[in-house]
Design a protein around this motif. Structure first.
Motif, PDB file in Angstrom:
ATOM      1  N   GLU A 110      15.066  -3.633  -8.712  1.00 62.35           N
ATOM      2  CA  GLU A 110      15.186  -2.832  -7.437  1.00 62.35           C
ATOM      3  C   GLU A 110      14.261  -2.541  -6.680  1.00 62.35           C
ATOM      4  OE1 GLU A 110      17.148   0.955  -9.042  1.00 62.35           O
ATOM      5  OE2 GLU A 110      18.993  -0.080  -9.778  1.00 62.35           O
ATOM      6  N   GLU A 111      13.244  -2.400  -7.200  1.00 61.45           N
ATOM      7  CA  GLU A 111      11.933  -2.045  -6.578  1.00 61.45           C
ATOM      8  C   GLU A 111      11.572  -3.490  -5.905  1.00 61.45           C
ATOM      9  OE1 GLU A 111      10.295   0.751  -6.238  1.00 61.45           O
ATOM     10  OE2 GLU A 111      11.668   1.818  -7.373  1.00 61.45           O
ATOM     11  N   ALA A 112      11.684  -4.487  -6.585  1.00 64.16           N
ATOM     12  CA  ALA A 112      11.353  -5.811  -6.072  1.00 64.16           C
ATOM     13  C   ALA A 112      12.157  -6.132  -4.694  1.00 64.16           C
ATOM     14  CB  ALA A 112      11.279  -6.766  -6.816  1.00 64.16           C
ATOM     15  N   LEU A 115       3.304  -3.198 -14.705  1.00 63.49           N
ATOM     16  CA  LEU A 115       2.592  -1.960 -14.768  1.00 63.49           C
ATOM     17  C   LEU A 115       3.489  -0.991 -15.554  1.00 63.49           C
ATOM     18  CD1 LEU A 115       2.697  -1.427 -10.769  1.00 63.49           C
ATOM     19  CD2 LEU A 115       1.009  -1.577 -12.202  1.00 63.49           C
ATOM     20  N   GLY A 116       4.742  -0.962 -16.142  1.00 67.38           N
ATOM     21  CA  GLY A 116       5.159  -0.339 -17.250  1.00 67.38           C
ATOM     22  C   GLY A 116       5.531   1.125 -16.570  1.00 67.38           C
ATOM     23  N   ALA A 169       3.017   5.858  -3.142  1.00 63.41           N
ATOM     24  CA  ALA A 169       4.240   6.627  -3.478  1.00 63.41           C
ATOM     25  C   ALA A 169       4.358   6.575  -4.996  1.00 63.41           C
ATOM     26  CB  ALA A 169       5.226   5.827  -2.847  1.00 63.41           C
ATOM     27  N   HIS A 170       3.865   5.673  -5.909  1.00 61.20           N
ATOM     28  CA  HIS A 170       3.790   5.535  -7.163  1.00 61.20           C
ATOM     29  C   HIS A 170       2.437   6.104  -7.995  1.00 61.20           C
ATOM     30  CE1 HIS A 170       7.505   3.352  -6.231  1.00 61.20           C
ATOM     31  NE2 HIS A 170       7.942   3.775  -7.366  1.00 61.20           N
ATOM     32  N   GLY A 171       1.742   6.566  -7.126  1.00 61.26           N
ATOM     33  CA  GLY A 171       0.632   7.245  -7.446  1.00 61.26           C
ATOM     34  C   GLY A 171      -0.631   6.351  -8.112  1.00 61.26           C
ATOM     35  N   LEU A 172      -0.505   4.921  -7.473  1.00 63.62           N
ATOM     36  CA  LEU A 172      -1.400   3.927  -7.913  1.00 63.62           C
ATOM     37  C   LEU A 172      -2.716   4.173  -7.047  1.00 63.62           C
ATOM     38  CD1 LEU A 172       1.011   1.191  -8.603  1.00 63.62           C
ATOM     39  CD2 LEU A 172       0.202   2.604 -10.090  1.00 63.62           C
ATOM     40  N   SER A 184       0.897  -1.240  -0.052  1.00 59.51           N
ATOM     41  CA  SER A 184      -0.034  -0.080  -0.155  1.00 59.51           C
ATOM     42  C   SER A 184       0.861   1.260   0.055  1.00 59.51           C
ATOM     43  CB  SER A 184      -0.945   0.121   1.150  1.00 59.51           C
ATOM     44  OG  SER A 184      -1.916  -0.948   1.172  1.00 59.51           O
ATOM     45  N   ARG A 185       1.867   1.130   0.812  1.00 57.87           N
ATOM     46  CA  ARG A 185       2.930   2.477   0.833  1.00 57.87           C
ATOM     47  C   ARG A 185       3.684   2.609  -0.251  1.00 57.87           C
ATOM     48  NH1 ARG A 185       3.921   0.052   5.971  1.00 57.87           N
ATOM     49  NH2 ARG A 185       5.992  -0.728   5.300  1.00 57.87           N
TER      50      ARG A 185
END
Length: 223
Positions: A73-75, A64-65, A40-43, A35-36
């Motif tokens: 890196e995000e994972a 998500l592209g 943070a990515h505007g989803l 959720s955080r």
């Protein structure tokens, strides 16, 4: 113990278990972290959260592209955050006793989580390390591709079509079906009924395994 098996006439070479939602529940932990990240990515968090379950983190992010976002890196960052948030991870009812009763050479955990996170969550739930684990980094294609279940079966020296898969999520169920395995759907964490042709159980209480003289496993209910 009753003689009526859950899968009449079927004995299996091995049992293969998904982890999250199947032998333990980590939904609250995972959804807090995701959720955080999503916010943070505007989803739209409510729309996004149902898409995270049962699939590899890197694939969830990649599809998500998002511009300028490196999925690996995000994972990795999400994995670290999830490993730090394990306070309310619990075993599914009856899972510990059920797993402990299985012959060690006849079962495996097959998870979309990275190995470090899987080991962390199993420990947080009070479940012992499995004799064999296939984790996210062990396959090129995650669920719903059948690769993970096929690999686990290969490592156990059996065929996937001769295995029973315990799953909870649509992606995992599809992966098991694609591998040709039988499926038991664990519904402990479901908030609504799932449409499935497979047998379902809320958990492992009232279930036991029985090993025949050839070492094959039968799933039977107990009173």
């Amino acid at each position: 113990m009753t003689e009526r098996p859950v899968f009449p006439g079927r004995r299996f070479a091995a049992f293969l278990f998904d982890m999250d939602g199947t032998v333990l529940t980590s939904i609250a932990s995972a959804e807090r972290v995701w959720s955080r990240w999503a916010a943070a990515h505007g989803l739209d968090v409510a729309t996004f959260l149902p898409t995270i379950h049962g699939v590899r983190t890197v694939e969830t992010i990649a599809r998500l592209g998002l511009p300028g976002v490196d999925p690996q890196e995000e994972a990795d960052a999400i994995m670290r955050a999830e490993m730090a948030d394990v306070a309310d991870i619990d075993p599914i009812a009856g899972a510990a006793a059920f797993l402990a009763a299985l012959p060690r050479e006849r079962w495996a955990i097959v998870t979309s989580a990275p190995r470090k996170l899987a080991e962390c969550r199993l420990a947080a739930a009070g479940l012992p390390p499995p004799p064999l684990m296939v984790a996210a980094e062990d396959v090129a294609r995650g669920k719903p591709a059948p690769d993970c279940f096929q690999l686990a079966a290969d490592k156990l020296g059996v065929s996937a079509v001769d295995c029973l898969v315990f799953e909870d999520a649509p992606a995992g169920i599809a992966a098991a079906e694609a591998a040709g395995a039988a499926v038991l759907v664990i519904t402990a964490t479901h908030t609504k009924a799932i449409a499935t042709p497979h047998p379902t159980r809320a958990g492992y209480e009232g279930l036991a395994s029985r090993c025949d003289p050839d070492g094959r496993l039968e799933l039977v209910p107990v009173a």
